[in-house]
Design a protein around this motif. Structure first.
Motif, PDB file in Angstrom:
ATOM      1  N   PRO A 133      40.152  62.809  14.184  1.00  0.00           N
ATOM      2  CA  PRO A 133      40.519  61.236  14.332  1.00  0.00           C
ATOM      3  C   PRO A 133      40.045  60.618  15.503  1.00  0.00           C
ATOM      4  O   PRO A 133      39.376  59.699  15.287  1.00  0.00           O
ATOM      5  N   ILE A 134      39.623  61.307  16.505  1.00  0.00           N
ATOM      6  CA  ILE A 134      39.051  60.644  17.671  1.00  0.00           C
ATOM      7  C   ILE A 134      37.616  60.493  17.097  1.00  0.00           C
ATOM      8  O   ILE A 134      36.981  59.059  17.447  1.00  0.00           O
ATOM      9  N   TYR A 135      36.968  61.371  16.421  1.00  0.00           N
ATOM     10  CA  TYR A 135      35.507  61.327  16.228  1.00  0.00           C
ATOM     11  C   TYR A 135      35.204  60.165  15.080  1.00  0.00           C
ATOM     12  O   TYR A 135      34.206  59.489  15.078  1.00  0.00           O
ATOM     13  N   SER A 136      36.312  60.221  14.303  1.00  0.00           N
ATOM     14  CA  SER A 136      36.030  59.274  13.146  1.00  0.00           C
ATOM     15  C   SER A 136      36.299  57.680  13.609  1.00  0.00           C
ATOM     16  O   SER A 136      35.384  56.695  13.112  1.00  0.00           O
ATOM     17  N   ASN A 137      37.176  57.653  14.552  1.00  0.00           N
ATOM     18  CA  ASN A 137      37.352  56.227  15.020  1.00  0.00           C
ATOM     19  C   ASN A 137      36.175  55.845  16.107  1.00  0.00           C
ATOM     20  O   ASN A 137      35.679  54.969  16.147  1.00  0.00           O
ATOM     21  N   LEU A 138      35.362  56.887  16.770  1.00  0.00           N
ATOM     22  CA  LEU A 138      34.407  56.653  17.550  1.00  0.00           C
ATOM     23  C   LEU A 138      33.267  56.228  16.703  1.00  0.00           C
ATOM     24  O   LEU A 138      32.348  55.305  16.769  1.00  0.00           O
ATOM     25  N   ARG A 139      33.004  56.884  15.475  1.00  0.00           N
ATOM     26  CA  ARG A 139      31.796  56.384  14.701  1.00  0.00           C
ATOM     27  C   ARG A 139      32.030  55.131  14.114  1.00  0.00           C
ATOM     28  O   ARG A 139      31.113  54.213  14.033  1.00  0.00           O
ATOM     29  N   SER A 140      33.278  54.799  13.616  1.00  0.00           N
ATOM     30  CA  SER A 140      33.598  53.434  13.230  1.00  0.00           C
ATOM     31  C   SER A 140      33.208  52.529  14.209  1.00  0.00           C
ATOM     32  O   SER A 140      32.898  51.139  13.749  1.00  0.00           O
ATOM     33  N   ARG A 141      33.813  52.505  15.583  1.00  0.00           N
ATOM     34  CA  ARG A 141      33.469  51.811  16.624  1.00  0.00           C
ATOM     35  C   ARG A 141      32.046  51.582  16.826  1.00  0.00           C
ATOM     36  O   ARG A 141      31.599  50.265  17.103  1.00  0.00           O
TER      37      ARG A 141
END
Length: 331
Positions: A133-141
């Motif tokens: 979830p952190i990586y996914s949120n980071l990629r979207s950001r």
């Protein structure tokens, strides 16, 4: 030249803005990543505090069925990927979820403390955080921030270019065209003027300097034109005077040639400047051409005194000249 300047300015602005955008975005993403990671650590810590006593109890009582239920419920949380229970020898007795190489799982010892006895190590609770979830949120950001920064940088660059064109480039082009058209001309021209409100800035200083240089050049050209005209008039007058003098001299020579008396013209060193035919006959000389010279009159009288055995210190040759020559001879 104006397009090259605009292109270089655009490239410089884009490069600098990109560097600033990359640095600020990286710092922002790093801060958000650390914030999310801290939140994940906090959630796992709070979860471990809640489930650790119940798992310890089921492990101590060897309730495998309830223990399996507890372990299977942990990976259902979004921040936990894998959960397992190891006995005191490190052998896995219960597990749920998928274990990966990273990140390293967290280990919580299961220690049973009897009321009146020594604490007993009965096992270990193993929990691996779920970083997806952190990586996914980071990629979207990353995508959102970089796209937003790119759009912002593009419009800011266009606005800066517009300001540069409005405040500088078009005036530089006006100054360049004025210099090309007017500074090389030989006629007075109007002063340089920029289509903008008056500001006492660097551009206005350049305008004042160019106008002053143009005035100085116009003044110098007018002065040189007057000097050239005066020089041309002086040359014309001098040429006319030389021609008149030449005609007068030719007339004088013609008059001397018609005289029957001897006429001799001398300079301060007794050199014969002009002599007519009777003068040559009187002195025993022959008429010479224009590119030849007559002998010095002083040398002629020395010859005369030697022939007549006259002491040159006791006689003035001018007196001899007056006594021997007719009164019409002049010197």
């Amino acid at each position: 030249m104006q397009k090259q300047l605009a292109r270089r300015l655009l490239v410089a602005i884009l490069i600098f803005s990109s560097i600033i955008t990359f640095g600020s975005t990286s710092y922002q993403l790093l801060a958000e990543y650390q914030k999310d990671l801290s939140s994940l650590e906090k959630n796992i810590y709070e979860t471990s505090r809640v489930v650790l006593p119940s798992i310890l109890q089921t492990t101590w009582t060897m309730d495998d069925r309830l223990q399996l239920t507890q372990i299977q419920s942990l990976p259902l949380l979004p921040f936990i990927r894998y959960a397992a229970i190891e006995d005191e020898h490190g052998v896995i007795t219960q597990q749920s979820g998928t274990l990966k190489n990273t990140p390293l799982p967290k280990r919580y010892p299961l220690v049973y403390e009897p009321p009146n006895g020594t604490p007993i190590m009965v096992g270990t609770l193993v929990i691996q955080p779920n970083m997806e979830p952190i990586y996914s949120n980071l990629r979207s950001r990353v995508f959102i921030i970089f796209v937003a920064q790119a759009i912002k940088t593009f419009f800011i660059s266009l606005f800066i270019l517009y300001l540069i064109h409005r405040l500088l480039s078009r005036h530089l082009n006006t100054i360049l065209n004025y210099i090309r058209r007017n500074l090389a001309t030989r006629t007075p021209s109007p002063s340089l003027w920029l289509a903008r409100p008056y500001y006492d800035d660097e551009l206005q200083a350049i305008v004042h300097a160019i106008n002053k240089a143009k005035i100085d050049l116009d003044t110098a050209y007018l002065y040189l034109r007057d000097q050239r005209k005066n020089l041309r008039d002086e040359i014309t007058l001098r040429t006319y005077a030389e021609q008149s003098l030449k005609r007068h001299f030719e007339s004088l020579v013609a008059v001397l040639e018609t005289l029957t008396d001897a006429v001799i013209t001398l300079d301060a060193q007794a050199n014969i400047i002009q002599i007519n035919a009777p003068g040559c006959e009187f002195l025993g000389l022959e008429m010479v051409k224009n590119d030849q010279h007559y002998p010095n009159l002083d040398s002629l009288f020395r010859v005369y005194m030697e022939d007549n055995q006259v002491n040159n210190e006791s006689i003035d040759w001018i007196d001899v000249l007056k006594s021997q020559m007719p009164q019409s001879i002049t010197g």
